[in-house]
Every structure is written in structure tokens, then in C-alpha cells.
Design a protein around this motif. Structure first.
Motif, short mmCIF file in Angstrom:
data_model
loop_
_atom_site.label_atom_id
_atom_site.label_comp_id
_atom_site.label_asym_id
_atom_site.label_seq_id
_atom_site.Cartn_x
_atom_site.Cartn_y
_atom_site.Cartn_z
N MET A 211 0.81 -1.21 0.00
CA MET A 211 0.00 0.00 0.00
C MET A 211 0.85 1.27 0.00
N ALA A 212 2.09 1.16 0.51
CA ALA A 212 2.97 2.33 0.60
C ALA A 212 3.67 2.65 -0.71
N LEU A 213 3.57 1.79 -1.70
CA LEU A 213 4.27 2.01 -2.96
C LEU A 213 3.54 3.05 -3.81
N PRO A 214 4.28 3.78 -4.64
CA PRO A 214 3.65 4.78 -5.50
C PRO A 214 2.53 4.18 -6.36
N GLY A 215 1.38 4.83 -6.35
CA GLY A 215 0.26 4.41 -7.16
C GLY A 215 -0.58 3.31 -6.57
N MET A 216 -0.21 2.79 -5.39
CA MET A 216 -0.92 1.63 -4.83
C MET A 216 -1.88 1.97 -3.70
N ARG A 217 -1.86 3.19 -3.23
CA ARG A 217 -2.70 3.56 -2.09
C ARG A 217 -4.19 3.35 -2.39
N GLU A 218 -4.62 3.65 -3.61
CA GLU A 218 -6.03 3.57 -3.96
C GLU A 218 -6.44 2.20 -4.49
N ARG A 219 -5.47 1.29 -4.66
CA ARG A 219 -5.82 -0.01 -5.27
C ARG A 219 -5.28 -1.19 -4.47
N THR A 220 -5.07 -0.99 -3.17
CA THR A 220 -4.62 -2.07 -2.29
C THR A 220 -5.63 -2.29 -1.17
N VAL A 221 -5.94 -3.56 -0.94
CA VAL A 221 -6.69 -3.96 0.26
C VAL A 221 -5.68 -4.62 1.19
N LYS A 222 -5.38 -3.95 2.27
CA LYS A 222 -4.39 -4.43 3.24
C LYS A 222 -5.11 -5.19 4.34
N ILE A 223 -4.69 -6.43 4.58
CA ILE A 223 -5.35 -7.29 5.57
C ILE A 223 -4.39 -7.57 6.71
N GLY A 224 -4.89 -7.43 7.94
CA GLY A 224 -4.09 -7.68 9.13
C GLY A 224 -4.81 -8.58 10.11
N SER A 225 -4.09 -9.01 11.15
CA SER A 225 -4.62 -9.98 12.09
C SER A 225 -4.12 -9.73 13.50
N ALA A 226 -5.04 -9.49 14.43
CA ALA A 226 -4.65 -9.42 15.84
C ALA A 226 -4.18 -10.77 16.33
N GLY A 227 -4.77 -11.85 15.80
CA GLY A 227 -4.37 -13.18 16.22
C GLY A 227 -2.90 -13.45 16.01
N LYS A 228 -2.34 -12.99 14.89
CA LYS A 228 -0.92 -13.19 14.63
C LYS A 228 -0.06 -12.20 15.42
N ILE A 229 -0.51 -10.95 15.53
CA ILE A 229 0.29 -9.94 16.23
C ILE A 229 0.44 -10.28 17.71
N PHE A 230 -0.64 -10.82 18.31
CA PHE A 230 -0.63 -11.06 19.76
C PHE A 230 -0.62 -12.53 20.12
N SER A 231 -0.37 -13.42 19.16
CA SER A 231 -0.33 -14.87 19.42
C SER A 231 -1.63 -15.33 20.07
N LEU A 232 -2.74 -14.83 19.54
CA LEU A 232 -4.07 -15.18 20.04
C LEU A 232 -4.91 -15.66 18.85
N THR A 233 -4.47 -16.75 18.24
CA THR A 233 -5.06 -17.17 16.97
C THR A 233 -6.52 -17.56 17.10
N GLY A 234 -6.95 -18.02 18.27
CA GLY A 234 -8.34 -18.42 18.44
C GLY A 234 -9.32 -17.25 18.54
N TRP A 235 -8.83 -16.05 18.71
CA TRP A 235 -9.73 -14.91 18.81
C TRP A 235 -10.39 -14.57 17.48
N LYS A 236 -9.69 -14.80 16.39
CA LYS A 236 -10.23 -14.50 15.06
C LYS A 236 -10.70 -13.05 14.96
N VAL A 237 -9.77 -12.14 15.20
CA VAL A 237 -10.01 -10.71 15.00
C VAL A 237 -9.06 -10.24 13.92
N GLY A 238 -9.62 -9.78 12.82
CA GLY A 238 -8.80 -9.25 11.73
C GLY A 238 -9.38 -7.95 11.21
N TRP A 239 -8.82 -7.45 10.12
CA TRP A 239 -9.32 -6.21 9.54
C TRP A 239 -8.85 -6.07 8.10
#
Length: 385
Positions: A211-239
Motif C-alpha cells: 500500500m505504501a508504494l507509488p500508485g498503490m494507495r487507492e488499489r490495495t486492500v491491506k489485511i491484518g490480524s490481531a491473532g498473529k500480532i498477539f499470538s491469540l489465533t483463536g480470537w479470530k479478530v482481523g481487519w
């Protein structure tokens, strides 16, 4: 058999975890830690459960979590995101499903990279998309201009990238990201960027979002996961994070999947994302120590263990270790005869698979890793002979 079943197979993770339970094996297959996550984040969820509303939160997510995600990425990745560009989902896999359902119409071509997370292909096929697969291979899992040119075309509407790459434990370098961005822009396509491992990178490396690359801000869907960041995989919280023109269709797809996510877990994820840099540095250091502990013991036993740059996973090179078995056969024998569950990397390919690499999860306690390494040493002695 109904032919639709062929597009919705049982995941390799479920199959190998079931084998591990059946055999009483050490499960280094499915990617989950055997800890309970950071105590203060868990406590925040427990407090929210008894002190706050347990009724439906807003469909797009609690405002505090949307604000926390945007602030977190401004701070850690210098992305200029607004809270309204964040949609909370029930795990990253739901985010992937929503993105595919929102963006892929029947006949659209979708570029994906093998080895690929096992949810991508079935979801694309169910949406009517036409997969265009780019094959990556060890030792460097490199994306080339030639491979991209063969995959992208006038009917390309979406590309899906997992960066860092599971199961290879590899980072996508800046040159490869630039090559990919050029093709996405040229085709007027959208990149679904699955970045769940963005914080789990080692040896001083830094994750860069497409998303940070030139021209990609408007055409990227960035997906993240609290489960991976906090080692809480069973919570299933993403965005999902996307510019407004994309966020609207994404949220409409999300509303017909899970609609929303437990509010107490959202509140706790918001708390966790605000933790200071020391948490993230310590988390990476602890995982790197576990990686090195397992890799060192396996290497001393005679296994060939390529360096893992990111994720919870390291790989074994079977041929270089003196094992003349394909990865699926090896994994079957490893769990049945030696009591360790692993994942054959060939399971992450739809065609022309790499068949000589096995994935192990090192996000485990020391005693788990030590016991697994001892069993793996015995396995090598028997299977090499």
C-alpha cells in the motif's frame, strides 16, 4: 460426488491436526503458539466482557479498534490511513473472503502466488474467478518479471499476495514488490495484500506494505490480524484497510458473512495495538529465539534447515537432508511413526508442486521444541537409512 466439493477441500491444517490428536503427536503443523498470549491483552478482553456491552457492535467494527488500527499503521508503517478506511472482520480469512466476494466477478482473472494460503483458491473459484498462478520455488521463492508478465493480462482484475510468505517463511523484497505494483497498475487491477505476518519478521528486517508504494494507495486492500500480532489465533479478530472507493464494497460483502466480531475481543485488540514498541520488539526476539532453538537442534541432528526470515515457520529440505521421500509421504510417516505433525509444502500448490519441502511451526514452548527435535533426530536416522 458433487463436483462442487472439489473446489472446497478439507484443509491440510485440519487433516494434520486431526492426525496429531489421533496419534498423540507433537503438533508442529498448524500455526498456533502453545502459550495463552500476552496477559494484559487477555485481561483487557476479560474486563470488556463483564464491564461493557455484549450486544452487536457496529458492522464495520468498534470505533476504537478502527481508530487503533489506523493509528498503529501510521506509527509503524507510515501509512496515512483514516478510521473509516478500516473494516473489522472475524479473522483475516473472513477478510480475504469478503475481499474476493466484493472484487471478483465470474470470468475475472485473479493472479495468485504458489505456495498459497489454502483459502485463496477455493474462494476465488466459488466467486467464479479464473486463477492465474505464479509458481515460486526454493531456495529464494523469488518473484520475477517474466513470471508476472505470463500471469497478468487484460482480464486481470485482482492479485492476491501473502507478504511475508507462508509457508516459506520468506520476505517479499522491494524489487519484487515494485514489479508487482507495476503490473497491478498497468492492468487497472486491485491487490489484496494479506499481511498477517507483518510484525513477525526477524534479524532486523522491516516489513513494507505494498500500500505504501507509488500508485498503490487507492488499489490495495491491506489485511491484518490481531491473532498473529498477539499470538491469540483463536480470537479470530482481523481487519481490512482500503481507500473509500474499495472500502464500501468490502463492507457490503463483510455484512453478509459474519456481520460483526465479538466486541470484547475488539476492545482488547484496540488496547494491544497501542502497546509501546518494546512489546513488538520483545515478541519478535522471543520468536526468533524459538526459531533458532529448533533450527539449531535440527541442524545438529543432520537436517537441512533453510533460514526463516519471517512467520512462525521454518522449512526442512528433504533431499538435502538425505531423505528420498516426497513431502506428503514423509509427513504421513513422521506423524504415524515418530509422533510429530508437520505440513507438506506441496499442499500449498494447485499444480506443479514443490514436493521436497516440509513446514514446521516453531512458535512453541522450549520443552515442546526440544521433544520434537529429539523425535525428528530419530526420524532422520531411520528414514535416511
Amino acid at each position: 460426488m458433487n463436483p462442487l466439493y472439489a473446489t472446497m477441500p478439507t484443509t491440510i491444517f485440519e487433516r494434520m491436526s486431526a492426525r496429531a490428536r489421533e496419534m498423540g503427536a507433537i503438533n508442529l503443523g498448524q500455526g498456533f503458539p502453545d502459550s495463552n498470549g500476552p496477559a494484559d491483552v487477555v485481561d483487557a478482553a476479560a474486563r470488556a466482557l463483564v464491564e461493557r456491552s455484549n450486544q452487536y457492535p457496529p458492522m464495520a467494527g468498534l470505533p476504537e479498534l478502527r481508530e487503533a488500527v489506523a493509528a498503529h499503521y501510521r506509527r509503524h508503517q507510515q501509512l496515512d490511513l483514516q478510521p473509516e478506511e478500516v473494516i473489522v472482520t472475524s479473522g483475516a480469512t473472513e477478510a480475504i473472503a469478503a475481499a474476493i466476494l466484493a472484487l471478483v466477478s465470474p470470468g475475472d482473472e485473479v493472479v495468485m502466488f504458489q505456495p498459497l494460503y489454502d483459502a485463496y483458491l477455493p474462494l476465488v473459484l466459488r466467486a467464479g474467478g479464473v486463477p492465474r498462478l505464479v509458481r515460486l520455488a526454493p531456495p529464494d521463492w523469488r518473484i520475477t518479471a517474466e513470471a508476472l508478465d505470463a500471469a497478468f493480462g487484460e482480464r486481470t482484475r485482482v492479485a492476491i499476495l501473502n507478504t511475508p510468505l507462508n509457508p516459506a517463511g520468506a520476505m517479499t523484497g522491494p524489487d519484487a514488490l515494485a514489479l508487482l505494483a507495476e503490473r497491478v497498475i498497468a492492468c487497472d487491477a486491485v491487490l489484496v495484500s494479506d499481511e498477517v505476518w507483518e510484525h513477525v519478521v526477524f534479524d532486523g528486517r522491516r516489513h513494507v506494505s505494498p500500500m505504501a508504494l507509488p500508485g498503490m494507495r487507492e488499489r490495495t486492500v491491506k489485511i491484518g490480524s490481531a491473532g498473529k500480532i498477539f499470538s491469540l489465533t483463536g480470537w479470530k479478530v482481523g481487519w481490512m484497510c482500503a481507500a473509500p472507493a474499495l472500502a464500501g464494497p468490502l463492507s457490503r460483502a463483510h455484512q453478509f458473512l459474519t456481520f460483526t466480531t465479538p466486541p470484547n475481543l475488539q476492545a482488547a485488540a484496540a488496547y494491544g495495538l497501542g502497546k509501546d514498541d518494546a512489546y513488538f520488539e520483545e515478541m519478535r526476539a522471543n520468536l526468533a529465539r524459538s526459531r533458532d532453538r529448533l533450527a539449531t537442534q535440527l541442524g545438529e541432528a543432520g537436517w537441512s534447515v533453510p533460514r526463516s526470515e519471517a512467520t512462525y515457520f521454518l522449512s526442512l529440505d528433504l533431499a538435502a537432508s538425505g531423505i528420498a521421500l516426497d513431502d506428503a509421504t514423509f509427513c504421513d510417516r513422521l506423524v504415524a511413526e515418530f509422533g510429530v505433525a508437520a505440513i507438506p509444502v506441496s499442499a500449498f500448490y494447485a499444480d506443479d508442486p514443490v514436493t521436497g519441502v516440509v513446514r514446521l511451526c516453531f512458535a512453541k514452548r522450549d520443552e515442546t521444541l526440544d521433544a520434537a527435535a529429539e523425535r525428528m533426530a530419530r526420524a532422520l536416522a531411520v528414514l535416511r537409512a
